[in-house]
Enzyme design. Sequence first.
Site, PDB file in Angstrom:
ATOM      1  N   ASP A   7       0.888  -1.166   0.000  1.00 26.22           N
ATOM      2  CA  ASP A   7       0.000   0.000   0.000  1.00 26.22           C
ATOM      3  C   ASP A   7       0.925   1.214   0.000  1.00 26.22           C
ATOM      4  OD1 ASP A   7      -2.150   1.736   0.238  1.00 26.22           O
ATOM      5  OD2 ASP A   7      -2.329   1.463   2.403  1.00 26.22           O
ATOM      6  N   GLU A  67      -0.921  -1.398  -4.786  1.00 25.77           N
ATOM      7  CA  GLU A  67      -2.142  -0.650  -5.061  1.00 25.77           C
ATOM      8  C   GLU A  67      -1.879   0.376  -6.154  1.00 25.77           C
ATOM      9  OE1 GLU A  67      -5.536   0.599  -2.224  1.00 25.77           O
ATOM     10  OE2 GLU A  67      -4.120   2.282  -2.251  1.00 25.77           O
ATOM     11  N   ASP A 140      -2.592   0.589   7.250  1.00 26.56           N
ATOM     12  CA  ASP A 140      -1.821   0.492   6.004  1.00 26.56           C
ATOM     13  C   ASP A 140      -1.280  -0.924   5.796  1.00 26.56           C
ATOM     14  OD1 ASP A 140      -1.480   3.571   5.219  1.00 26.56           O
ATOM     15  OD2 ASP A 140      -1.260   3.333   7.386  1.00 26.56           O
TER      16      ASP A 140
END
Length: 190
Positions: A7, A67, A140
Site C-alpha cells: 500500500d 495498489e 496500512d
Amino acid sequence: MRVIGIDPGTAIVGYGIIDYDKNKYSIVDYGVVLTSKDLSTEERLEIVYDEIDKILKKYKPEFMAIEDLFYFKNNKTVISVAQARGVILLAGKQNNIAMTSYTPLQVKIGITGYGKAEKKQIQQMVQKFLGLSEIPKPDDAADALAICITHINSLGSKLSFGRTNNLNKIVVPSGTNKISLEEYKNLLKK
C-alpha cells in the site's frame, strides 16, 4: 508461493507478506515503512526505496502486488504517491520480482465480493482469510495484506476486473516482456 502486497505512500508504506500453499494462507510478516514530514521528498523516497529493498531481499517474494493510483482530490498527494510507487516498483524490478497492480475497487471486490465494502469489512475479511485473532494493525499494513490476498485469489480465478493491463498482461521478471494470464498461471505450476 510467496507474495508481497504494498500500500504505497510517502509518509507511510504498508506491506504484507503471505505464503500461499495448498489453499492455505500463512502470514510471513507485515508492517509499515515510515518517513518524517521534516525530510525532503528525495530523502523520504530514498528511505522508502531502501526499506522496501531490504524487505524484498530478506523475504524474497516471487510476486509483488501494489495498489494502483486512484482519484485524489489533492494533486500534491497523487504526485507523492506516484513517486513512492515508482521507487517501490524500481526495487521490485531490481530484485527480479513479477509485479502487478490493483485498484482499491479491485481489492474490495477481490476480498469481499462487494465493490462498496467499507474499510472495516475488508479488514475483517483479511482477519478471516489469515485466521488471525484480531484485525492486523496499522491500517496500512492491513490494506497491504488485502492487496496480497487479492493477487493470490486472482491467480486461481477466472475473475476479470476489466483492466487488461492488470490481469491479462503481467510484467514478468525480465521487465520487458509480457505474458498472458494463462502462461503466468502455468509458470506457477512449475
